[in-house]
Scaffold this motif. Structure first.
Motif, short mmCIF file in Angstrom:
data_model
loop_
_atom_site.label_atom_id
_atom_site.label_comp_id
_atom_site.label_asym_id
_atom_site.label_seq_id
_atom_site.Cartn_x
_atom_site.Cartn_y
_atom_site.Cartn_z
N ILE A 138 26.86 -18.57 -19.84
CA ILE A 138 27.11 -17.44 -18.98
C ILE A 138 25.78 -17.42 -17.88
N GLU A 139 26.27 -16.73 -16.60
CA GLU A 139 25.09 -16.48 -15.57
C GLU A 139 24.67 -14.71 -15.83
N VAL A 140 23.36 -14.63 -16.04
CA VAL A 140 22.95 -13.22 -16.15
C VAL A 140 22.03 -13.01 -14.92
N GLN A 141 22.53 -11.89 -14.40
CA GLN A 141 21.71 -11.35 -13.07
C GLN A 141 21.01 -9.90 -13.48
N ILE A 142 19.75 -10.11 -13.49
CA ILE A 142 18.97 -8.72 -13.81
C ILE A 142 18.16 -8.17 -12.57
N ARG A 143 18.37 -6.95 -12.26
CA ARG A 143 17.91 -6.25 -11.22
C ARG A 143 17.68 -4.86 -11.57
N THR A 144 16.98 -4.00 -10.57
CA THR A 144 17.16 -2.47 -10.86
C THR A 144 18.18 -2.06 -9.87
N ARG A 145 18.48 -0.71 -10.23
CA ARG A 145 19.47 -0.04 -9.56
C ARG A 145 19.48 0.05 -8.32
N HIS A 146 18.24 0.23 -7.84
CA HIS A 146 18.34 0.40 -6.35
C HIS A 146 18.40 -1.05 -5.55
N MET A 147 17.68 -2.17 -6.19
CA MET A 147 18.27 -3.34 -5.68
C MET A 147 19.57 -3.81 -5.89
N HIS A 148 20.27 -3.02 -6.81
CA HIS A 148 21.72 -3.79 -6.87
C HIS A 148 22.34 -3.14 -5.69
N GLU A 149 22.20 -1.64 -5.25
CA GLU A 149 22.70 -0.93 -4.22
C GLU A 149 22.52 -1.72 -3.14
N VAL A 150 21.16 -2.22 -2.87
CA VAL A 150 20.98 -2.95 -1.42
C VAL A 150 21.75 -4.29 -1.69
N ASN A 151 21.89 -4.85 -2.76
CA ASN A 151 22.59 -6.10 -2.65
C ASN A 151 23.93 -6.10 -2.20
N GLU A 152 24.60 -4.81 -2.82
CA GLU A 152 25.89 -4.83 -2.60
C GLU A 152 26.32 -4.28 -1.20
N ASN A 153 25.42 -3.29 -0.73
CA ASN A 153 25.82 -2.96 0.60
C ASN A 153 24.91 -3.25 1.52
N GLY A 154 23.79 -3.77 1.39
CA GLY A 154 22.75 -4.30 2.60
C GLY A 154 22.29 -3.23 3.30
N VAL A 155 22.25 -3.56 4.71
CA VAL A 155 21.80 -2.48 5.50
C VAL A 155 22.27 -1.06 5.42
N ALA A 156 23.66 -0.94 4.98
CA ALA A 156 24.19 0.42 4.91
C ALA A 156 23.52 1.09 3.78
N ALA A 157 23.31 0.56 2.66
CA ALA A 157 22.74 1.19 1.47
C ALA A 157 21.30 1.62 2.10
#
Ligand code: MN
Length: 714
Positions: free
Chosen positions: A319-338
């Protein structure tokens, strides 16, 4: 379809200050303007802009963006006018709507990937405000969601391919990961439905075989981590069919061999916890080598931050595991918008001002984490593309040019021959001057004529190296032709003076002495002043009577060596600096001189009394204090004389012989005026220094046919 009050509520939920009235007005305006127009689905057309606006509310975008989404097709598809929109919604909204309209109007016609790259840059460059791009992406997303209603299969495939080539990468570049994934998956459905079906079927099979495996893994991971007293959220999911497909293509593996089709995300509170969780993973499970990536210490150029690792996890599943903070997650998903929404939370009085620049700043914020400068340039940074301009050829190819490029640059970019023969240009169908500066999205058509040759004046306005090099080469060629003609004239005269007949064949026999490859080269060399006519005559007829005045022939390579390798006899220069002697005043050793720094050309030496210096009076920083260095070996310099000579037989020959007797070599002679009584002429003489020239001037003044003689200036 989202109802009017619903849309307003959605916006107000994240922006209580949202301008309700304007939102309502835009909603009503869009429905009225699109009226009875229908989508391919049979829905009323106005459902489309409303859905696009709805998509953007998911990213908590500001009121102006939502209004722009509602109005985005009105200019293009209805009788709405810019004036009306400006009146009803203000010039800011109109600017945004206009931006989206422009993006819609340009169309990519060629499918090769270089073109796609340029096209993406064009879209970025044209989206001066990133909100324009966000509306365009949401527009494309909604069109992709409803693509199956389009009846023509070719059209569906074309739009899907364009989405994969252009819009999905764009979404990724500004960090809008989930839009990118959805666009890719939707496009995949139309481009390769069989592959997608088989991947889905295989996933289904695995799911049935191993019921609830994702949940079991999530629970075990939670267990392992919470034993250490950390509170985390863990989500498991199958990877998207398109990303599995890409992996299969990239690695050339079959579905059976593809083991890590499950990805797990661990969301934590802060950055140190990311590394803590990583530690637990590696302590409890075997690590798959070569798969560990730390995008927290080195984020991706689009701002993505996360730790990735692949382990042989619970029940030996890879399995691949991706570890990040919640804020990083939001930026990762929504980019500039977030990023923007996040900043908007902060109370601030200057909110309304400079929104456009804040967007750019935010984007730069994200990008400053980019590791590779090249990638940084290559991707996302809007401002970067402001120094480029992207234009279309008549065939629809996108041509990237530097900012301020002209039709001539464009012509040379297409083909050297087209540049050489271009006589005119049409921009967007209208004839324009060749010096016109091109704009993004312009369509250029070059008019050529076989009779045309590169025009030296073009060099003043072209900006591409290719165009400039080509024009210069042409000018040099032309100059060489002139030198050749001049050289021949000088030689014919020199031969005649010594009582011989000139012939090409005679020159051909002495090429070795000059180390020149051809007769033409000798002519050019004489014309350019590297050799004198006399030198050539004496090379051909070594036994000539006038032996004392004959100078030893210096082969061409020695002349070049002399020009380049000898120390420049000037003090006060930075070593290695290029030096030219000004053609206006022809400074000589002994003259008081000054250096003028010329960008890209080094230093030009003028005499202190040269008129040209006035031009630089306002730029003292360009003046360089220089003097002659008398320690060096004697060099030769060109002194220019201006003479008035009586119009009588033998006048010219007495002048040349006076100069020769004083060891001066005439390198050029030009008549500037000719009347029945007098000749006025300029003579360039090869001299050692200013004293040498003064001697020659004195000797000339003593010659009866000479009326006046002066050193020429300017
Ligand atoms: Mn649209």
């Amino acid at each position: 379809m989202i109802r009017q009050y619903e849309l307003v509520e959605r916006v107000k939920a994240y922006d209580p200050d949202a301008c309700e009235t304007t939102l309502n007005r835009a909603y009503v305006y869009a429905t009225q303007k699109h009226g009875s127009q229908k989508r391919a689905s049979g829905d009323p057309y106005f459902s489309h802009p409303i859905e696009v606006a709805g998509i953007l509310t998911n990213y908590k975008l500001d009121c102006d963006t939502i209004i722009t989404a509602l109005l985005h097709d009105t200019i293009e598809d209805t009788d709405a006018t810019p004036e009306e929109i400006t009146k009803l919604f203000g010039s800011n909204i109109m600017k945004l709507v206009d931006g989206v309209t422009k993006l819609t109007q340009i169309e990519l016609k060629s499918a090769d990937s270089k073109q796609a790259e340029n096209f993406r840059k064009l879209l970025l460059a044209m989206s001066e405000d990133i909100r324009v791009l966000l509306v365009k992406l949401a527009d494309r997303l909604h069109n992709m969601r409803t693509l199956h209603y389009i009846s023509k299969p070719e059209k569906r495939v074309r739009i899907a391919a364009e989405t994969l080539e252009i819009y999905a990468p764009l979404a990724e570049r500004i960090g809008m990961h989930d839009i990118k994934e959805e666009l890719e998956d939707l496009a995949f459905q139309h481009i390769n439905p069989e592959a997608r079906e088989s991947i889905l079927a295989r996933l289904e099979f695995l799911r049935e075989k191993d019921d609830n495996v994702v949940n079991r893994i999530v629970n075990e991971l939670k267990d392992v981590i919470s034993r250490q007293g950390l509170k985390v959220d863990i989500y498991g999911r199958e990877k998207r069919p398109y990303s599995i497909w890409q992996k299969m293509q990239r690695k050339n593996i079959t579905f059976g061999e593809l083991s890590d089709i499950m990805a797990f995300r661990v969301l934590v509170e802060d950055m140190p916890q990311c590394y803590e969780v990583l530690g637990y993973m590696h302590a409890n499970y075997k690590v798959v080598p070569g798969r560990f990536k730390d995008y927290i210490s080195t984020p991706k150029p689009n701002g993505y931050r996360s730790i990735h690792t692949t382990v042989l996890g619970p029940e030996n599943h890879r399995i691949e595991v991706q570890i990040r903070t919640r804020h990083m997650h939001e930026v990762n998903e929504n980019g500039v918008a977030a990023h923007w929404a996040y900043k908007q939370d902060k109370p601030s009085g200057e909110q309304k001002e400079g929104v456009q620049y804040r967007w750019l700043r935010d984007l730069l914020d994200i990008l400053e984490h980019a590791s590779e400068p090249e990638e940084f340039l290559e991707h996302t940074k809007l401002a970067m593309f402001q120094d480029q301009v992207f234009c279309f050829s008549p065939k629809g190819d996108v041509i990237a040019l530097p900012a301020r490029a002209t039709p001539v640059d464009f012509a040379y970019m297409i083909h050297t021959h087209i540049g050489d023969t271009c006589v005119g240009a049409k921009v967007n169908g209208a004839m324009v001057p060749l010096r016109t500066v091109l704009n993004n999205g312009d369509q250029i058509e070059i008019v050529t004529s076989k009779a045309q040759t590169p025009n030296p004046t073009w060099e003043r306005f072209v900006v591409t190296g290719k165009a400039r090099a080509r024009i210069r080469r042409f000018i040099r060629q032309q100059q060489e032709d002139q030198y050749k003609d001049l050289g021949k004239a000088i030689l014919q005269k020199a031969f005649r003076q010594e009582g011989y007949d000139y012939s090409d064949k005679a020159i051909d026999g002495v090429l070795k002495i000059f180390k020149l490859p051809s007769v033409d080269a000798v002519l050019t060399s004489v014309g350019a002043g590297h050799h004198t006519g006399r030198e050539v005559v004496h090379a051909v007829f070594p036994g000539s009577k006038d032996k004392e005045t004959a100078r030893k022939v210096v082969p061409i390579d020695k002349i070049r060596e002399r020009k380049h390798d000898h120390a420049i006899p000037i003090k006060g220069l930075i070593p290695g600096m290029a030096v030219h002697y000004a053609g206006c005043c022809h400074p000589l050793p002994g003259d008081r001189i000054v250096g003028i720094v010329t960008t890209g050309k080094g230093v030009t030496i003028h005499t202190i009394d040269c008129d040209t210096l006035e031009t630089f009076a306002e730029q003292p920083e360009r003046w360089l204090d220089v003097g002659w260095d008398n320690d060096g070996e004697p060099e030769h310099f060109i002194g220019r004389l201006s003479l008035t000579v009586g119009h009588e037989q033998g006048a010219l020959s007495s002048i040349t012989s006076v100069i020769a007797k004083n060891h001066g070599n005439i390198t050029n002679l030009r008549f500037t005026n000719r009347t029945t009584d007098f000749f006025e002429m300029l003579i360039d003489v090869d001299v050692v220094d200013v004293k040498h020239l003064t001697n020659i001037i004195a000797a000339l003044r003593a010659t009866p046919v000479v009326n006046t003689v002066e050193r020429a200036r300017g």
